[in-house]
Design an enzyme around this catalytic site. Structure first.
Site, mmCIF file in Angstrom:
data_model
loop_
_atom_site.group_PDB
_atom_site.id
_atom_site.type_symbol
_atom_site.label_atom_id
_atom_site.label_comp_id
_atom_site.label_asym_id
_atom_site.label_seq_id
_atom_site.Cartn_x
_atom_site.Cartn_y
_atom_site.Cartn_z
ATOM 1 N N SER A 201 -35.492 11.743 -22.631
ATOM 2 C CA SER A 201 -35.178 12.739 -23.649
ATOM 3 C C SER A 201 -34.159 13.719 -23.107
ATOM 4 C CB SER A 201 -36.453 13.486 -24.058
ATOM 5 O OG SER A 201 -36.180 14.453 -25.049
ATOM 6 N N THR A 239 -26.698 5.956 -38.949
ATOM 7 C CA THR A 239 -25.459 6.402 -38.324
ATOM 8 C C THR A 239 -25.770 7.120 -37.012
ATOM 9 O OG1 THR A 239 -24.413 6.668 -40.481
ATOM 10 C CG2 THR A 239 -23.403 7.822 -38.620
ATOM 11 N N CYS A 331 -46.315 19.847 -26.672
ATOM 12 C CA CYS A 331 -46.617 19.017 -27.834
ATOM 13 C C CYS A 331 -48.052 19.195 -28.311
ATOM 14 C CB CYS A 331 -46.350 17.550 -27.514
ATOM 15 S SG CYS A 331 -44.603 17.231 -27.183
#
Length: 390
Positions: A201, A239, A331
């Site tokens: 990440s 995209t 998280c």
């Protein structure tokens, strides 16, 4: 402010901003478009893919750009397991460690809940580490995938990934590792690690939030989670975020280091500062307990339990004194439950709720950590004086 929550996120590096800026402004083309703007974007995307591949020691075609580590984990766990079961219906189990990030854990539970997979949880020892013997005990003929994180986001324990992957391969099982916390601190050569899939990440490395990547070894079966125009070689449609890909690749290149075991690079300096900080906290706070492995841990993480306190109260007092840290995984923010990671390590639930994590980036100084250790001593003392509820 002394920022000691780098495991949650890091500031964006100036070099990264400068590298991605053209693709947020003048070079705004769609890389799938067949005109000059699109071709410029496609070239930038290809360059980012090549740079990321070089950092991971793989081929450019084995890099899948994603929106972050969570998507990369989901794609690996769900995508590999579903693809393998489609090829062989007997492969209906996944094995994950007891200390995985929610992105891996919840992906496995989704497979169980929606697709009928069985989830085998690999236990950890009191340091939060998976042993080869523990993994061997849960492997079954129907195991489709093993996923064990490289380094834990709460306590910093580093797993013996290469040995675990080798065991999985002896049984013909692909191996995925969540390397989100390891990136920038530990070696990421996927050949040396022996993994079939690896997640990273960008925002843990000095890139903006919202970009990540999955390494997927060639010929590894994968069921896409996002369908559409067939971008990323049909493995992740949509995209592409060109600026994000450039940012991630730049951050990876800047952060490349031989790692802690190589005896050089910023990891060694930070590990020494971490050890000094740990000694100061343990010496200054009676009853403080270091969590995670004492030696095989990230250079950048020091985590403790402070029995007789409330972890959240300690955090508030530390912030009042100018030190920003966390009680564990970002998280799990807002949860009042004790950390599942600490519970899996055998720590009592009441003690687990006193946890505080300190995590550093490469810019931290000895003076800042000395000041932080003093603040910890004062904060814990103040909270204890007020009682466990602070």
């Amino acid at each position: 402010m002394i920022f000691l929550d780098a495991a949650a996120t890091t500031p964006v590096r100036r070099e990264v901003l400068e590298a991605m800026w053209p693709y947020l402004s003048g070079e705004f083309g769609n890389p799938s478009s067949h005109h000059s703007l699109g071709e410029t974007a496609a070239a930038a995307l290809a360059g980012a893919r090549a740079a990321a591949a070089e950092a991971l020691g793989c081929r450019p075609g084995e890099i899948i750009f994603t929106s972050g580590g969570t998507e990369a984990d989901n794609l690996a766990v769900k995508g590999i397991a579903l693809a393998r079961r489609a090829a062989d219906p007997r492969l209906d189990r996944v094995a994950i460690s007891a200390v995985e990030h929610p992105a891996v854990q919840e992906s496995a539970l989704y497979l169980e809940r929606v697709h009928g997979f069985a989830v085998d949880v690999i236990p950890v020892d009191s340091f939060g580490q998976v042993t080869v013997e523990a993994l061997a005990a849960v492997l079954r003929p129907g195991t489709a995938l093993v996923s064990v994180m490289y380094a834990n986001n709460e306590v910093g324990t580093v797993q013996p990934v290469a040995r675990l992957a080798a065991l999985a391969h002896e049984h013909g099982i692909p191996f995925h590792t969540d390397a989100v916390q390891a990136a920038g601190w530990l070696p990421l050569d996927v050949g040396a690690l022996g993994v079939d899939a690896l997640s990273i990440s960008g925002h843990k490395l000095g890139a903006p939030k919202g970009n990540g990547a999955l390494f997927l070894r060639g010929r590894t079966r994968l069921e896409p989670l996002v369908h559409g125009g067939g971008q990323e070689r049909g493995r992740r449609s949509g995209t592409e975020n060109v600026a994000g890909a450039v940012a991630l690749a730049t951050a990876l290149t800047l952060a490349r280091t031989p790692g802690l075991g190589a005896g050089e690079g910023p990891a060694v300096r930070i590990a020494a500062l971490r050890d000094d900080f740990i000694r100061s906290v343990l010496a200054g706070v009676p009853g403080a307990v270091l969590t995670g492995h004492p030696g095989e841990r990230l250079p950048s993480v020091a985590s403790f339990c402070f029995p007789g306190t409330s972890g959240e109260s300690v955090l508030l007092e530390l912030e009042r004194q100018g030190v920003v840290c966390s009680s564990g995984s970002a998280c799990a923010a807002g949860s009042d439950e004790p950390s599942p990671v600490l519970l899996a390590m055998g720590i009592d639930a009441e003690v687990a709720q006193t946890a505080v994590r300190f995590s550093f980036d490469a810019t931290i100084t000895a003076a800042e950590l000395q000041e932080a250790a003093s603040a910890v001593r004062n904060a814990v003392g103040s909270v204890r004086a007020l009682g466990p509820t602070g």
